[in-house]
Write an enzyme that holds these catalytic residues in place. Structure first.
Site, short mmCIF file in Angstrom:
data_model
loop_
_atom_site.label_atom_id
_atom_site.label_comp_id
_atom_site.label_asym_id
_atom_site.label_seq_id
_atom_site.Cartn_x
_atom_site.Cartn_y
_atom_site.Cartn_z
N PRO A 111 -48.82 -100.14 -70.66
CA PRO A 111 -47.63 -100.95 -70.36
C PRO A 111 -46.33 -100.17 -70.29
O PRO A 111 -46.06 -99.30 -71.12
CB PRO A 111 -47.60 -101.96 -71.51
CG PRO A 111 -48.49 -101.43 -72.56
CD PRO A 111 -49.52 -100.59 -71.85
N ASN A 112 -45.57 -100.53 -69.29
CA ASN A 112 -44.20 -100.03 -69.03
C ASN A 112 -44.16 -98.62 -68.48
O ASN A 112 -43.08 -98.13 -68.14
CB ASN A 112 -43.32 -100.14 -70.29
CG ASN A 112 -43.12 -101.59 -70.69
OD1 ASN A 112 -42.79 -102.41 -69.84
ND2 ASN A 112 -43.35 -101.91 -71.94
N ARG A 121 -35.59 -95.13 -66.67
CA ARG A 121 -34.81 -95.22 -67.91
C ARG A 121 -35.34 -94.19 -68.91
O ARG A 121 -36.43 -93.68 -68.76
CB ARG A 121 -34.95 -96.62 -68.53
CG ARG A 121 -34.01 -97.63 -67.91
CD ARG A 121 -34.10 -98.95 -68.65
NE ARG A 121 -35.19 -99.77 -68.13
CZ ARG A 121 -36.01 -100.52 -68.87
NH1 ARG A 121 -35.90 -100.53 -70.18
NH2 ARG A 121 -36.94 -101.25 -68.32
N TYR A 132 -38.77 -89.46 -71.89
CA TYR A 132 -39.97 -89.41 -71.04
C TYR A 132 -39.84 -88.52 -69.81
O TYR A 132 -40.79 -88.40 -69.04
CB TYR A 132 -40.34 -90.84 -70.61
CG TYR A 132 -40.65 -91.75 -71.78
CD1 TYR A 132 -41.70 -91.47 -72.64
CD2 TYR A 132 -39.86 -92.87 -72.03
CE1 TYR A 132 -41.97 -92.29 -73.72
CE2 TYR A 132 -40.12 -93.70 -73.11
CZ TYR A 132 -41.18 -93.40 -73.95
OH TYR A 132 -41.45 -94.21 -75.02
N ALA A 169 -47.63 -98.49 -75.63
CA ALA A 169 -47.42 -99.23 -76.88
C ALA A 169 -48.73 -99.76 -77.48
O ALA A 169 -48.82 -99.94 -78.71
CB ALA A 169 -46.45 -100.38 -76.64
N HIS A 212 -50.55 -98.25 -80.63
CA HIS A 212 -50.18 -98.57 -82.01
C HIS A 212 -50.60 -99.98 -82.43
O HIS A 212 -50.33 -100.39 -83.55
CB HIS A 212 -48.67 -98.40 -82.18
CG HIS A 212 -48.13 -97.19 -81.46
ND1 HIS A 212 -48.50 -95.91 -81.80
CD2 HIS A 212 -47.29 -97.07 -80.40
CE1 HIS A 212 -47.89 -95.05 -80.97
NE2 HIS A 212 -47.16 -95.74 -80.11
N GLU A 255 -56.77 -89.03 -75.25
CA GLU A 255 -55.53 -89.81 -75.38
C GLU A 255 -54.35 -88.90 -75.10
O GLU A 255 -54.25 -87.81 -75.68
CB GLU A 255 -55.47 -90.36 -76.81
CG GLU A 255 -54.20 -91.13 -77.13
CD GLU A 255 -54.14 -91.51 -78.62
OE1 GLU A 255 -55.17 -91.38 -79.33
OE2 GLU A 255 -53.06 -91.91 -79.06
N HIS A 284 -50.03 -88.62 -74.65
CA HIS A 284 -48.68 -89.19 -74.75
C HIS A 284 -47.68 -88.21 -74.19
O HIS A 284 -47.75 -87.00 -74.48
CB HIS A 284 -48.33 -89.52 -76.21
CG HIS A 284 -49.23 -90.55 -76.77
ND1 HIS A 284 -49.11 -91.88 -76.44
CD2 HIS A 284 -50.31 -90.45 -77.58
CE1 HIS A 284 -50.08 -92.55 -77.05
NE2 HIS A 284 -50.83 -91.72 -77.73
N ARG A 311 -41.27 -89.36 -83.70
CA ARG A 311 -40.49 -90.56 -83.40
C ARG A 311 -40.60 -91.57 -84.56
O ARG A 311 -40.86 -91.18 -85.68
CB ARG A 311 -40.96 -91.14 -82.06
CG ARG A 311 -40.78 -90.12 -80.91
CD ARG A 311 -41.16 -90.69 -79.57
NE ARG A 311 -40.31 -91.81 -79.19
CZ ARG A 311 -40.57 -92.64 -78.18
NH1 ARG A 311 -41.68 -92.47 -77.46
NH2 ARG A 311 -39.76 -93.63 -77.90
#
Ligand code: CA2
Length: 142
Positions: free
Chosen positions: A10-11, A18, A23, A77, A80, A98, A100, A107
């Site tokens: 997602p996102n 943004r 990112y 997200a 988590h 995985e 990121h 963070r």
């Protein structure tokens, strides 16, 4: 030829619009195009999939059985929160890496836990777009 599935959660469709300080400035299309070029060099075939919906990601992982030799996933997200994605990975019998873009351990505390990491072959966190490329190189066997 080995087939590798790349899933973004997602996102991540908002990349490049943004939060470039976290990112980077790349869009999702930039990442996918870079991966496609790199896949040709590594002699692997890739399919890219992005969804903002947990159930769609679960279905995509389940449908990968017998079709893909590896999965690279940035669950975003859902990393988590999602027992459903973790269970899908645990049951599909395909190795999963995985990835990121940001370092989730530098963070907020809530990002330090991954439901996915215990069922993944490994995790790459904080190396930006390079994390996806390293995961693809791993699966290529080169
Ligand atoms: O660092 C990563 O790759 C993350 O998976 C990104 C997720 C975050 O929830 C994870 O903790 C770490 C967030 C993806 C949202 O990406 C955006 C990009 C641009 C603008 C807004 C959101």
């Amino acid at each position: 030829m080995k087939k590798i599935l790349i899933i973004n959660g997602p996102n991540l469709n908002l990349l490049g619009t943004r939060e470039p300080e976290i990112y980077g400035k790349f869009t999702l299309a930039d990442i996918e195009n870079t991966l496609k070029d790199f896949a040709k060099k590594m002699n692997v075939e890739i399919e890219c999939f992005q969804s903002n919906h947990e159930g769609e990601i679960v279905d995509k992982i389940g449908g990968a059985k017998n079709n893909f030799e590896g999965i690279i996933i940035n669950p975003a997200a859902y990393t988590h929160t999602s027992v459903a994605i973790r269970d899908a990975i645990a049951s599909v019998e395909i190795p999963v890496i995985e990835v990121h873009i940001s370092n989730i351990y530098s963070r907020e505390q809530f990002r330090h836990n991954s439901f996915i990491a215990p069922v993944a072959v490994g995790q790459i966190s904080g190396l930006g777009i390079k994390g996806y490329l390293l995961a693809l190189e791993y699966f290529s066997g080169k």
